[in-house]
Design a protein around this motif. Structure first.
Motif, PDB file in Angstrom:
ATOM      1  N   GLU A   2       0.817  -1.216   0.000  1.00  7.72           N
ATOM      2  CA  GLU A   2       0.000   0.000   0.000  1.00  7.72           C
ATOM      3  C   GLU A   2       0.851   1.267   0.000  1.00  7.72           C
ATOM      4  OE1 GLU A   2      -3.810  -2.064   2.280  1.00  7.72           O
ATOM      5  OE2 GLU A   2      -2.243  -1.025   3.441  1.00  7.72           O
ATOM      6  N   ARG A   3       2.061   1.176   0.539  1.00  8.60           N
ATOM      7  CA  ARG A   3       2.963   2.330   0.534  1.00  8.60           C
ATOM      8  C   ARG A   3       3.690   2.470  -0.796  1.00  8.60           C
ATOM      9  NH1 ARG A   3       8.591   3.011   2.943  1.00  8.60           N
ATOM     10  NH2 ARG A   3       8.852   5.244   3.158  1.00  8.60           N
ATOM     11  N   GLU A   4       3.591   1.454  -1.666  1.00  7.55           N
ATOM     12  CA  GLU A   4       4.285   1.440  -2.954  1.00  7.55           C
ATOM     13  C   GLU A   4       5.808   1.388  -2.762  1.00  7.55           C
ATOM     14  OE1 GLU A   4       2.503   1.174  -5.662  1.00  7.55           O
ATOM     15  OE2 GLU A   4       0.523   1.770  -4.934  1.00  7.55           O
ATOM     16  N   PHE A   5       6.241   0.648  -1.741  1.00  7.66           N
ATOM     17  CA  PHE A   5       7.681   0.507  -1.492  1.00  7.66           C
ATOM     18  C   PHE A   5       7.896  -0.852  -0.843  1.00  7.66           C
ATOM     19  CE2 PHE A   5      11.774   1.259   0.623  1.00  7.66           C
ATOM     20  CZ  PHE A   5      12.473   1.940  -0.367  1.00  7.66           C
ATOM     21  N   ILE A   6       8.151  -1.863  -1.709  1.00  8.25           N
ATOM     22  CA  ILE A   6       8.369  -3.228  -1.239  1.00  8.25           C
ATOM     23  C   ILE A   6       9.861  -3.511  -1.392  1.00  8.25           C
ATOM     24  CG2 ILE A   6       7.475  -5.585  -1.325  1.00  8.25           C
ATOM     25  CD1 ILE A   6       5.328  -4.589  -3.284  1.00  8.25           C
ATOM     26  N   HIS A   7      10.496  -4.020  -0.355  1.00  7.57           N
ATOM     27  CA  HIS A   7      11.948  -4.144  -0.436  1.00  7.57           C
ATOM     28  C   HIS A   7      12.474  -5.247   0.469  1.00  7.57           C
ATOM     29  CE1 HIS A   7      12.895  -1.602   3.345  1.00  7.57           C
ATOM     30  NE2 HIS A   7      11.591  -1.703   3.282  1.00  7.57           N
ATOM     31  N   GLY A   8      13.662  -5.755   0.092  1.00  5.58           N
ATOM     32  CA  GLY A   8      14.363  -6.721   0.931  1.00  5.58           C
ATOM     33  C   GLY A   8      14.434  -8.125   0.387  1.00  5.58           C
ATOM     34  N   ALA A   9      13.887  -8.396  -0.811  1.00  6.96           N
ATOM     35  CA  ALA A   9      13.800  -9.785  -1.277  1.00  6.96           C
ATOM     36  C   ALA A   9      15.140 -10.423  -1.625  1.00  6.96           C
ATOM     37  CB  ALA A   9      12.836  -9.888  -2.458  1.00  6.96           C
ATOM     38  N   PRO A  10      15.992  -9.813  -2.456  1.00  2.29           N
ATOM     39  CA  PRO A  10      17.228 -10.513  -2.832  1.00  2.29           C
ATOM     40  C   PRO A  10      18.292 -10.436  -1.743  1.00  2.29           C
ATOM     41  CG  PRO A  10      16.599  -8.839  -4.464  1.00  2.29           C
ATOM     42  CD  PRO A  10      15.827  -8.576  -3.221  1.00  2.29           C
ATOM     43  N   GLU A  11      19.046 -11.493  -1.603  1.00  6.85           N
ATOM     44  CA  GLU A  11      20.109 -11.521  -0.594  1.00  6.85           C
ATOM     45  C   GLU A  11      21.197 -10.483  -0.853  1.00  6.85           C
ATOM     46  OE1 GLU A  11      21.856 -15.355  -0.147  1.00  6.85           O
ATOM     47  OE2 GLU A  11      19.954 -16.379   0.215  1.00  6.85           O
ATOM     48  N   ASP A  12      21.414 -10.130  -2.115  1.00  4.34           N
ATOM     49  CA  ASP A  12      22.610  -9.360  -2.464  1.00  4.34           C
ATOM     50  C   ASP A  12      22.392  -7.853  -2.577  1.00  4.34           C
ATOM     51  OD1 ASP A  12      21.067  -9.593  -4.737  1.00  4.34           O
ATOM     52  OD2 ASP A  12      22.753  -9.882  -6.094  1.00  4.34           O
ATOM     53  N   VAL A  13      21.178  -7.360  -2.347  1.00  5.70           N
ATOM     54  CA  VAL A  13      20.979  -5.904  -2.417  1.00  5.70           C
ATOM     55  C   VAL A  13      20.323  -5.357  -1.153  1.00  5.70           C
ATOM     56  CG1 VAL A  13      20.958  -5.743  -4.929  1.00  5.70           C
ATOM     57  CG2 VAL A  13      18.827  -6.170  -3.729  1.00  5.70           C
ATOM     58  N   ASP A  14      20.402  -6.094  -0.088  1.00  7.51           N
ATOM     59  CA  ASP A  14      19.979  -5.630   1.237  1.00  7.51           C
ATOM     60  C   ASP A  14      18.552  -5.109   1.211  1.00  7.51           C
ATOM     61  OD1 ASP A  14      20.574  -5.197   4.013  1.00  7.51           O
ATOM     62  OD2 ASP A  14      20.859  -3.078   3.577  1.00  7.51           O
ATOM     63  N   LEU A  15      18.331  -3.857   1.585  1.00  6.05           N
ATOM     64  CA  LEU A  15      16.973  -3.331   1.754  1.00  6.05           C
ATOM     65  C   LEU A  15      16.514  -2.459   0.586  1.00  6.05           C
ATOM     66  CD1 LEU A  15      17.046  -2.478   5.565  1.00  6.05           C
ATOM     67  CD2 LEU A  15      15.993  -4.441   4.441  1.00  6.05           C
ATOM     68  N   ALA A  16      17.097  -2.652  -0.579  1.00  3.87           N
ATOM     69  CA  ALA A  16      16.683  -1.885  -1.752  1.00  3.87           C
ATOM     70  C   ALA A  16      15.333  -2.389  -2.262  1.00  3.87           C
ATOM     71  CB  ALA A  16      17.725  -2.014  -2.850  1.00  3.87           C
ATOM     72  N   PRO A  17      14.535  -1.495  -2.863  1.00  2.00           N
ATOM     73  CA  PRO A  17      13.346  -1.963  -3.585  1.00  2.00           C
ATOM     74  C   PRO A  17      13.791  -2.659  -4.866  1.00  2.00           C
ATOM     75  CG  PRO A  17      13.645   0.390  -3.927  1.00  2.00           C
ATOM     76  CD  PRO A  17      14.695  -0.036  -2.927  1.00  2.00           C
ATOM     77  N   THR A  18      13.189  -3.789  -5.192  1.00  2.00           N
ATOM     78  CA  THR A  18      13.599  -4.554  -6.366  1.00  2.00           C
ATOM     79  C   THR A  18      12.391  -5.148  -7.068  1.00  2.00           C
ATOM     80  OG1 THR A  18      13.787  -6.760  -5.357  1.00  2.00           O
ATOM     81  CG2 THR A  18      15.669  -5.255  -5.066  1.00  2.00           C
ATOM     82  N   SER A  19      12.601  -5.511  -8.322  1.00  2.00           N
ATOM     83  CA  SER A  19      11.547  -6.216  -9.046  1.00  2.00           C
ATOM     84  C   SER A  19      11.207  -7.530  -8.363  1.00  2.00           C
ATOM     85  CB  SER A  19      11.985  -6.468 -10.489  1.00  2.00           C
ATOM     86  OG  SER A  19      13.184  -7.222 -10.532  1.00  2.00           O
ATOM     87  N   GLU A  20      12.183  -8.156  -7.716  1.00  2.00           N
ATOM     88  CA  GLU A  20      11.943  -9.441  -7.062  1.00  2.00           C
ATOM     89  C   GLU A  20      10.979  -9.305  -5.881  1.00  2.00           C
ATOM     90  OE1 GLU A  20      15.556 -11.913  -6.633  1.00  2.00           O
ATOM     91  OE2 GLU A  20      16.521 -10.405  -7.886  1.00  2.00           O
ATOM     92  N   ASP A  21      10.963  -8.135  -5.241  1.00  2.00           N
ATOM     93  CA  ASP A  21       9.961  -7.898  -4.199  1.00  2.00           C
ATOM     94  C   ASP A  21       8.566  -7.897  -4.803  1.00  2.00           C
ATOM     95  OD1 ASP A  21      11.470  -7.128  -1.568  1.00  2.00           O
ATOM     96  OD2 ASP A  21      12.551  -6.086  -3.159  1.00  2.00           O
ATOM     97  N   GLY A  22       8.449  -7.352  -6.007  1.00  3.30           N
ATOM     98  CA  GLY A  22       7.156  -7.365  -6.682  1.00  3.30           C
ATOM     99  C   GLY A  22       6.697  -8.768  -7.008  1.00  3.30           C
ATOM    100  N   TYR A  23       7.606  -9.609  -7.498  1.00  7.19           N
ATOM    101  CA  TYR A  23       7.226 -10.993  -7.805  1.00  7.19           C
ATOM    102  C   TYR A  23       6.753 -11.709  -6.544  1.00  7.19           C
ATOM    103  CZ  TYR A  23      10.678  -9.741 -11.438  1.00  7.19           C
ATOM    104  OH  TYR A  23      11.412  -9.098 -12.397  1.00  7.19           O
ATOM    105  N   ALA A  24       7.497 -11.524  -5.446  1.00  2.47           N
ATOM    106  CA  ALA A  24       7.137 -12.190  -4.192  1.00  2.47           C
ATOM    107  C   ALA A  24       5.759 -11.748  -3.719  1.00  2.47           C
ATOM    108  CB  ALA A  24       8.186 -11.898  -3.127  1.00  2.47           C
ATOM    109  N   ALA A  25       5.464 -10.447  -3.851  1.00  6.08           N
ATOM    110  CA  ALA A  25       4.170  -9.934  -3.401  1.00  6.08           C
ATOM    111  C   ALA A  25       3.039 -10.466  -4.262  1.00  6.08           C
ATOM    112  CB  ALA A  25       4.187  -8.407  -3.419  1.00  6.08           C
TER     113      ALA A  25
END
Length: 640
Positions: free
Chosen positions: A457-480
């Motif tokens: 809801e905040r439009e900021f999903i982050h933390g999914a990949p091991e190698d980019v720490d707490l950055a927002p990533t496309s992989e967070d979108g896939y997980a959601a």
């Protein structure tokens, strides 16, 4: 949008070659003429579309007798933005880099001026860094957007923003300027770069830019990006090299031929294209390691198993079964999978810098695809491993629903609760219906669904990949997307369908809506690689990757549930994109049959634009195989 003004406040600025503003003029609705520094500009502004976008046509003519080297910038402003929210699709989200993120890449902070640390209150980028060359900004009462094509009559475009006290400015600049520094994938920035264009006397240059006002809801980007995509689709064709069945066959052969090592039963994470230069058949350049999920391991072994079952390939079934057996045979002392196997030291932790840490997303993804594998082969050892993983993560869940982001391999303590990497566990819990006699897995999934909803809801999903720490990533979108589609699949609740739709829209902000122009002698230029349908990995990792194929089935489900074909079409578009550059024979793409690269360099980051990474990744072949099997009907999400 009927209550919105047709246009935001607009102004034109002329900049010299060094970026200094040499003239400025306000522009408004309708047609008119303004003088801006050394330019006379005829301005024609069209009527706003239902999305709020209006075309701004600029006809630019130098006023003096001499050529001018410089830039023209269209700026749109929104007032009441003491705490602005930014979005450049695939490139910049809010502050972009949380203050406590270990990875260094561009970050916004009001009043900041730290170019070396890549923290600033203004940023400008070359347009091809963005999945859609557009910039959005929101203040307290509304928002604004400007958009452009990647390349204009005055050269490659640039996009960016600046914060001024209570105002948020977004801009398109031609040709591009990068400011205050240039990000090239490293924590150490490069000096600011800019393209050059010579504006010649008597030579009129026609430019087309879009601008619009938006309502306060940050999700107002979605109809704008959908409209741009629809406009671009016939203009930016994608021509796959191989059919879906052939892509599946080639990817499966690549996994078995290049990545599978039967001793001890692993899918090696990377394999070099060149097998001769380093000697010993290229093995010194191959990564002698396997993650349990994510970049290798169970998810792609599952795809291989599904392919083997569908096609009758004994080699695929044997390799897939052996890999899953190996992952399930040795769990960590805390009861979950280990993070990663290395040939030199066996099973060990994830890539997280936290000592003895196991990353939640990797564990969750491995468990999810293990449950899917159980639909194909009901093996006792797999059931035991699945139950152990599910039980210990369920029991560690915090009262508010957070499932933890990093877990201690030995004693099971949650070492970090930050970010949203626990999202993947929602899909795993939902997929364990056959093991959920007391309903506790589904209950954990629903609690987690409510907790992680705040990120969507905040439009900021982050933390999914091991190698980019707490950055927002496309992989967070896939997980959601996978999480909330799974919740909807299990419960039918409208709340989960709404979140799945919103998550899918956010995920698709990373997906390129146009074909980047490559220099004709670069590899991607020579091959005519079309970028529409590929995803920017993240603002930190600015290259195209294919991981979005992991939720091909979920996007199709979302279309079926909503009656909106858009999500299924975008999934098919991605599969089409990554059926390019698939080597069907040894020697193609300077690779061997079945070797699939991880990185396509569509902008200047890590490598020059137009190159591709000459490493085959297990996940790249695996995710293509998974998507093709889903399209062919060979697999279905667990729990269906």
């Amino acid at each position: 949008m009927t209550d919105l003004p047709a246009l935001p406040v607009l102004r034109l600025e002329a900049l010299d070659a060094s970026g200094v503003v040499t003239g400025s003029a306000a522009v408004g609705p309708g047609d008119g003429k303004v003088v801006v520094g050394p330019f006379a500009v005829a301005v024609s502004i069209g009527t706003a579309s239902p999305t709020g976008l209006a075309e701004v046509a600029l006809s630019v003519l130098p006023t003096g007798p001499d050529p001018v080297t410089g830039h023209l910038r269209l700026v749109a402003s929104v007032a009441g933005a003491a705490d602005p929210w930014w979005m450049i699709p695939g490139l910049f989200y809010g502050e972009n880099r949380p203050a406590d993120c270990d990875r260094r890449f561009p970050r916004f902070e009001a009043g900041a001026d730290d170019p070396a640390g890549m923290v600033s209150d203004h940023w400008s980028f070359r347009a091809d860094r963005a999945a859609t060359p557009a910039v959005f900004a929101w203040g307290a009462a509304g928002g604004v957007v400007v958009a452009t094509d990647e390349v204009t009559a005055a050269g490659p475009a640039g996009i960016g923003f600046a914060h001024r006290a209570d105002d948020a400015d977004v801009h398109v600049v031609v040709p591009f300027r990068e400011d205050p520094v240039t990000y090239y994938g490293s924590g150490t920035p490069l000096p600011a770069q800019a393209a050059a264009h010579v504006w010649r006397p008597g030579e009129r240059v026609e430019l087309r830019i879009s601008a619009g006002a938006l309502p306060p809801d940050r999700h107002a980007y979605a109809p704008v990006l959908r409209a741009v995509h629809e406009r671009n689709r016939p203009l930016h064709p994608v021509e796959p090299w191989v059919s879906v069945p052939d892509a599946a066959t080639i990817a499966a052969e690549g996994l078995v031929r290049w990545h599978y090592d039967p001793d001890p039963g692993v899918l090696l994470e990377t394999v070099g294209f060149d097998r001769e230069v380093s000697g010993n058949d290229g093995r010194p350049v191959d990564r002698q390691a396997m993650h349990v999920g994510w970049v290798s391991g169970i998810p792609w072994a599952y795809a291989l198993l599904a392919h083997g079952r569908r096609t009758g390939s004994a080699a695929a079934v044997e390799a897939a079964t052996r890999v899953i057996d190996f992952c399930c045979a040795t769990l960590s002392p805390s009861g979950t999978f280990w993070g990663r196997w290395e040939r030199s030291r066996g099973w060990t932790q994830s890539w997280t810098p936290i000592k003895d840490g196991l990353h939640a997303r990797t564990l969750g993804e491995a468990t999810l695809f293990l449950l899917r594998a159980l639909d194909l082969d009901d093996r006792a050892e797999w059931i035991t491993a699945a139950r152990s993983n599910l039980d210990v993560i369920r029991d560690r869940q915090r009262a508010d629903g957070n499932l933890g982001s990093v877990h201690h391999a030995e004693d099971g303590r949650v070492l970090s609760w930050a970010g949203a990497s626990g999202l993947t566990w929602i899909a795993a819990f939902c997929s364990a219906a056959g093991l959920d006699a007391d309903g506790s897995y589904l209950a954990a999934a629903e609690r987690a669904g409510e907790y992680y909803a705040r990120f969507v809801e905040r439009e900021f999903i982050h933390g999914a990949p091991e190698d980019v720490d707490l950055a927002p990533t496309s992989e967070d979108g896939y997980a959601a997307v996978m999480a909330y589609v799974a919740l909807y699949r299990r419960t039918g609740a409208a709340r989960w369908l709404e979140l799945a739709t919103r998550a899918a829209d956010w995920m698709l902000t990373f997906r390129y809506t146009y074909n980047v122009r490559f220099a004709p002698r670069t590899p991607l230029g020579i091959y005519g690689f079309a970028t529409r349908g590929g995803d920017q990995a993240s603002p930190s990792n600015q290259h195209l990757h294919a991981y979005g194929l992991v939720c091909t089935e979920e996007l199709a489900e979302l279309s079926a549930a909503t009656g909106d074909p858009h999500y299924r079409e975008r999934a098919e578009e991605a599969v089409a994109c990554f059926r390019q550059l698939v080597p069907a024979a040894d020697g193609e793409v300077n690779a061997y049959r079945g070797m699939i690269t991880e990185r396509y360099y569509q902008t200047e980051c890590f490598q020059p634009k137009g190159m591709l990474l000459t490493l085959s990744h297990a996940w790249s072949a695996g995710v293509l195989l998974l998507a093709c099997e889903q399209l062919l009907g060979g697999v279905a999400p667990a729990g269906t």
